[in-house]
Structures are given as C-alpha cells and as structure tokens.
Design a protein around this motif. Structure first.
Motif, short mmCIF file in Angstrom:
data_model
loop_
_atom_site.label_atom_id
_atom_site.label_comp_id
_atom_site.label_asym_id
_atom_site.label_seq_id
_atom_site.Cartn_x
_atom_site.Cartn_y
_atom_site.Cartn_z
N ARG A 240 0.82 -1.21 0.00
CA ARG A 240 0.00 0.00 0.00
C ARG A 240 0.85 1.25 0.00
N LEU A 241 0.42 2.24 -0.77
CA LEU A 241 1.13 3.52 -0.78
C LEU A 241 0.67 4.37 0.40
N PRO A 242 1.46 5.40 0.72
CA PRO A 242 0.99 6.37 1.72
C PRO A 242 -0.30 7.01 1.23
N SER A 243 -1.08 7.56 2.13
CA SER A 243 -2.36 8.16 1.73
C SER A 243 -2.13 9.37 0.83
N GLU A 244 -3.16 9.72 0.10
CA GLU A 244 -3.06 10.87 -0.82
C GLU A 244 -2.64 12.13 -0.07
N ARG A 245 -3.17 12.31 1.13
CA ARG A 245 -2.80 13.50 1.90
C ARG A 245 -1.33 13.46 2.31
N THR A 246 -0.89 12.30 2.72
CA THR A 246 0.52 12.16 3.10
C THR A 246 1.43 12.45 1.90
N LEU A 247 1.07 11.86 0.75
CA LEU A 247 1.88 12.09 -0.45
C LEU A 247 1.91 13.58 -0.81
N SER A 248 0.76 14.25 -0.74
CA SER A 248 0.74 15.67 -1.11
C SER A 248 1.68 16.47 -0.21
N GLU A 249 1.67 16.14 1.08
CA GLU A 249 2.58 16.85 1.99
C GLU A 249 4.02 16.53 1.67
N GLN A 250 4.27 15.21 1.54
CA GLN A 250 5.63 14.74 1.28
C GLN A 250 6.24 15.42 0.06
N TYR A 251 5.45 15.61 -0.97
CA TYR A 251 5.97 16.19 -2.20
C TYR A 251 5.56 17.66 -2.34
N GLN A 252 5.05 18.22 -1.28
CA GLN A 252 4.68 19.64 -1.25
C GLN A 252 3.78 20.03 -2.41
N THR A 253 2.69 19.32 -2.52
CA THR A 253 1.71 19.69 -3.55
C THR A 253 0.32 19.45 -2.99
N THR A 254 -0.68 19.48 -3.84
CA THR A 254 -2.05 19.30 -3.35
C THR A 254 -2.55 17.91 -3.68
N ARG A 255 -3.65 17.56 -3.08
CA ARG A 255 -4.22 16.23 -3.35
C ARG A 255 -4.57 16.07 -4.81
N VAL A 256 -5.10 17.14 -5.41
CA VAL A 256 -5.51 17.05 -6.82
C VAL A 256 -4.32 16.63 -7.69
N THR A 257 -3.20 17.26 -7.48
CA THR A 257 -2.02 16.96 -8.28
C THR A 257 -1.49 15.55 -7.98
N ALA A 258 -1.49 15.21 -6.69
CA ALA A 258 -1.06 13.86 -6.32
C ALA A 258 -1.97 12.82 -6.98
N ARG A 259 -3.25 13.11 -6.99
CA ARG A 259 -4.18 12.18 -7.63
C ARG A 259 -3.97 12.08 -9.12
N LEU A 260 -3.54 13.16 -9.74
CA LEU A 260 -3.21 13.10 -11.17
C LEU A 260 -2.07 12.12 -11.40
N ALA A 261 -1.06 12.21 -10.56
CA ALA A 261 0.09 11.31 -10.70
C ALA A 261 -0.34 9.86 -10.46
#
Lengths: 255, 255
Positions: B47-68
């Motif tokens: 399992r990957l980190p949650s979308e919120r965690t990823l957005s923080e980790q990569y300093q972006t927003t959930r929308v952008t993380a979800r695009l990736a």
DNA sequence: AAGTGGTCTAGACCACCAC
DNA sequence: TGGTGGTCTAGACCACTTG
C-alpha cells in the motif's frame, strides 16, 4: 450547495437508484452527454462545447465537468485532440491482428478513410531485446520502419516494425505508406504462417503520446506480433500503440 | 509558486527534456513513484501512503497527487481498492482466451492464488441479443452463470456465461467455483472447436464496477467469446469484464 | 472514532492552436 | 489575439472502511 445537488438528482433521476447512495453529479453529467451521443444529437467527430461552457451550462466547475468528460473518454465515447477540444468517438474499427489483411482495406471496408505516414525507415543493428524475441543475432542488421496511421484524419495508431533483411533484401527502397504485407507478399513472396500476438491495455506515454498528439496518460492498447514463415524463420516484429477507443479486436480460433 | 516549480524540475531533471516545454509536476511525481516500484522499494500489493501524506511529502495538493496516481493507474502500475487506498499492481496474468485452459491452472502456474465465486446460476429464457449471437431461438431455455474471480485476494474479473442446455443438460446442479470447461469436458464430453473472441478496452461501469469493488470509470477490458462444437452447434457465450491492469492477452495463430 | 478516498468548489496561470 | 485544454492551488464535506 445542497439545494443545487437536490435539483441535479431530480433532473436526472431515472435509473441506477438501486444503491442507497446518491449518484455523483459528474456521473449524472456523463449520462446526459452520453444520451446526446446515443440519440445522435452529437455525431461522430463533432466537437463538444468548451469545458468552460459546459461548466456554466450545467452549473458546475471545470473540474467536475472534466471528470464527466474523462469518464466518457475512458468508456471510449469521447476523445480529445491536444488543446483543440473534445470530440465524439466514431465506431471502433474491427481488427484481427492474426490475419494479414491490410489496414487500408479493412478501414475502407468499414466506412473509414485511412491514411498512413512513414515517420522513419532505417537500417539498425539488432538490440538485445529484439535478439531475444526474434532469435536473430545481436548486432546483425535489421530494418526498422516507424509509421503513424489515421482514420478520418485522426491519428489512432503508431507502430514500430522490425523486418528481417534476409527475407526482404532491399526493402527500404519501397514506399511504406501502402500495405507492408502486400509489399512483402508481392515483391518477396513472403508468407507469414506463424504469428504470436500479445496485447494489453495501458496508458500511452512519451514518445507515443507525442506522436499521436494526445496527452500522456491517454488510454491505449499495446499490441505486438511476431511473425515467422512455415520453416520458423523470423520475418517481422511489429509493435502497435493504439488509442484505446479506436479498435475492437476480433479473433477466430479453429481446432 | 514559480520558485517551488523550479526546485521540482531541478530535483527530477534527468530525461524527457527533448521537448521545449517543462515536464509537469504530476508527471515528475509519477516517475518518482514509478522508480520506487521498479526498484522494488514498493512491491506488489503493498500500500502507498495516503493521498494527503503524499501531497505533503511532495509539497503539492491532493488534486495533483491524484493526477500522478491516476497516471500510474492508467499505465497498470497501481490500482486502488474502494476507499482503502492505492496499491502496487502485480505482474499481469498471461491469458489466451482462444484456448480452453482453466483459469485456476494458469493463474497457479504463474504464481498467483486464484479464487472463484459463483454469484448466480439460473435458467433464463434467451433474450433477443443472445438469440442473434447464438442462433438459438428467442424465448428458449438457457443457463446463466455469473462469477467473480480473484487473484491473490483481489477481484479482477467478473463474467456472465450463457450455456446451451441442449449440450449440457442439468448443468446447474454442479459447483461452478471450479473450472467450467473441465466440467463440460468430463461430465458432458463437450469439446469446443470453433471460438470467436472479441475484445476491446473500455471503462468499467455499473454493475460491473460495483461487483469488482472499483470506482465507476476504472479502466477495463471487455472480452467475449462464442464457442461452438465441430458441427457448428452453439455451446456457450461468455462475456468477461477484466480490470485492465490484470491481464496480458497472448494468442497463437498458425496457418 | 479516525482515517481513507470520492466528490466538489472557485478560482489561477500557462502552452498551444486557430483566426 | 482570444479561446482552448493542461496544470495547479487550497481548501471543503461526504461515504465508507478499518480499528
């Protein structure tokens, strides 16, 4: 916005109320646009209103409108062209990769207007991955042809073809905007009798997305085919990258 | 935010700078996650980190993380499970729909753990669309079996099978959590010699999306198959809805 | 109860295309 | 040059799953 949500549901109502949860608005919007396609109000290759216009029309935001459009794209009902807009997908082309029927022929027979562009035709040395697939020796000569094919003016596939020069010497002097198989049959009397076709759905990424003029991540179908003659001699390896909504694979198996 | 954009490009740099435009951040993020999958830091089904965690980790927003994440999903490298999170896709199962090899057998052979659930098994009257495909008379009796199949605990396909009762009388008394073809061969000595397979990529919508526990619009592959015996008698019509990242079709054609 | 993805808003700037 | 889609921000509430 709870009021407007209520109105939305009321407006679309109809089916799908089998579950206990609301139908999200982007799916309602999807269904409304799909209905316009089904009834022919929007016909093949016609352009939809802009995302901004749609958002206003349906009183929502671009993000939500894009969700709906993305659904229809995933279903193969819409496609987009670079930054030009959204269009209605035509019928899928029925295609049997196990037969050597010319692209031009079956597209024409199904009412489409085919076109082929040759992007490259060069002589290479066999790379490791191809040596493994073909049985040719790594570093020996191989012909490489890269093409892009259109139906009704829309680029729907790009392919890399690797041909064994031993069976088609001097092949590169020909024009590849015609059927390669016809060429091989008529000029070299080559017959392909053993074909191994592999395919799977995947996203188109660079460089194929760029070649087809679509956004990276656009859904596609990867198809490859290894052909040999009746003596088992390697003839060609072909890999095709199709837009996912452009084709319907149809294969007959006997015995 | 032009500063942070610059940092992002500097951080990923590397390839793809063949064009004159910047690589969008969601594609950079896609590549970073893809690299973690390729190197095995993230292994199949993890399992990957949650979308919120990823957005923080990569300093972006959930929308952008979800695009990736959506890109990787489209490429078949990630899948999601309802509201549980994002997971790494295992290898695709290699599948030849033109052979009558049991699902259980080839999944097992390829290192997976198969499971089959029978959702329905009933007797129906032949509807118009099936009459047309099969040649059976509309309104006559037909067996219908609906199943869901899993690999490694993940539901990856659901199918509807329609069997001609004339060739398999009393079929419904059997257990369909096993191979249907083995059953037909051993209990009824039925052999399928003429198969017509059709398939195309499309999105999974209701009810199939619900059955597989995925979001409507998830990419899928639709496969159907009409089988007849050597006398041309209709035996079965099978339609399968696969998750698009679960399989790799492989077909041999001789002659 | 807490955390997850699913849905949605209301904006913004940019790159590219057609006029 | 104006309009298009492409990318991105910074939030919000909801439905569902898991502990």
């Amino acid at each position: 916005m709870s009021t407007s949500q209520g109105q939305r549901d009321a407006a679309s109502a109809s089916a799908d109320d089998t579950e206990n949860s609301r139908t999200p608005f982007y799916l309602q919007l999807r269904d409304r646009i799909a209905a316009q396609i089904a009834t022919g109000q929007l016909s093949a290759h016609s352009r939809l209103p802009s995302e901004r216009t749609l958002s206003e029309q349906y009183q929502t935001t671009r993000v939500t409108a894009r969700l709906a459009l993305g659904q229809l794209e995933a279903e193969g009902k819409l496609y987009r062209s670079n930054r030009r807009g959204w269009f209605v997908s035509p019928e899928r082309i029925i295609y049997d990769p196990s037969l050597d029927v010319s692209f031009t022929d079956y597209v024409t027979k199904q009412g489409g207007v085919p076109r082929t562009e040759t992007l490259q035709s060069t002589s290479l040395t066999v790379p490791a991955w191809l040596a493994q697939k073909s049985g040719l020796e790594e570093g020996s000569e191989i012909y490489h042809i890269q093409r892009r094919r259109y139906i009704d003016g829309r680029a729907i596939l790009t392919e890399n073809i690797y041909v064994n020069p031993a069976v088609c010497p001097g092949l590169l002097r020909f024009d590849f905007n015609q059927s390669l198989w016809k060429l091989m049959r008529h000029e070299y009397s080559v017959s392909l009798s053993d074909k191994h076709v592999t395919m799977y759905p995947t996203a188109l990424t660079e460089p194929q997305a760029g070649i087809l003029g679509v956004t990276p991540g656009t859904a596609g179908l990867y198809v490859n085919r290894i052909s040999r003659n009746s003596e088992g001699v390697f003839i060609e390896f072909d890999e095709e990258f199709w837009l996912h909504d452009a084709l319907c694979i149809s294969v007959h198996a006997k015995g």
